[in-house]
Design a protein around this motif. Sequence first.
Motif, mmCIF file in Angstrom:
data_model
loop_
_atom_site.group_PDB
_atom_site.id
_atom_site.type_symbol
_atom_site.label_atom_id
_atom_site.label_comp_id
_atom_site.label_asym_id
_atom_site.label_seq_id
_atom_site.Cartn_x
_atom_site.Cartn_y
_atom_site.Cartn_z
ATOM 1 N N ASP A 1 7.707 1.432 0.985
ATOM 2 C CA ASP A 1 7.967 0.489 2.072
ATOM 3 C C ASP A 1 9.009 -0.542 1.640
ATOM 4 O OD1 ASP A 1 7.967 -1.236 4.203
ATOM 5 O OD2 ASP A 1 5.785 -1.475 4.289
ATOM 6 N N LYS B 1 0.840 -1.202 0.000
ATOM 7 C CA LYS B 1 0.000 0.000 0.000
ATOM 8 C C LYS B 1 0.870 1.245 0.000
ATOM 9 C CE LYS B 1 -3.831 -2.223 2.341
ATOM 10 N NZ LYS B 1 -4.610 -2.343 3.558
ATOM 11 N N GLU B 2 1.922 1.193 0.781
ATOM 12 C CA GLU B 2 2.883 2.304 0.841
ATOM 13 C C GLU B 2 4.027 1.976 -0.111
ATOM 14 O OE1 GLU B 2 4.024 5.907 1.705
ATOM 15 O OE2 GLU B 2 2.270 5.060 2.702
#
Length: 92
Positions: A38, A34-35
């Motif tokens: 990351d 999602k990020e």
Amino acid sequence: MHAQRLAQRIKTIGGLLPGSLGNPRSQTYLQPPKETTDVVYVIKGVIKAEEGAIGQYNKIIKLCEGRDYVTQELAIEISETKKTHRREFVVS
């Protein structure tokens, strides 16, 4: 290139390769996070993927023992490459 080498070996010994729809889709750990920044998530995914591949190649190595030394040697070689690649991502 590992998949290509293994596919060529399968063809050489008379096996058939599945089409893209013949492979189950259950891997979730290398999907985009999602990020998108990351990095830790990506590194953990790479490590998990390499460990899974090493496990599969170890199965091939055992199955080939005493039956197909050419395929066994190929699996050993690829497994060692996977171990080296995994090691690049593991923190001591």
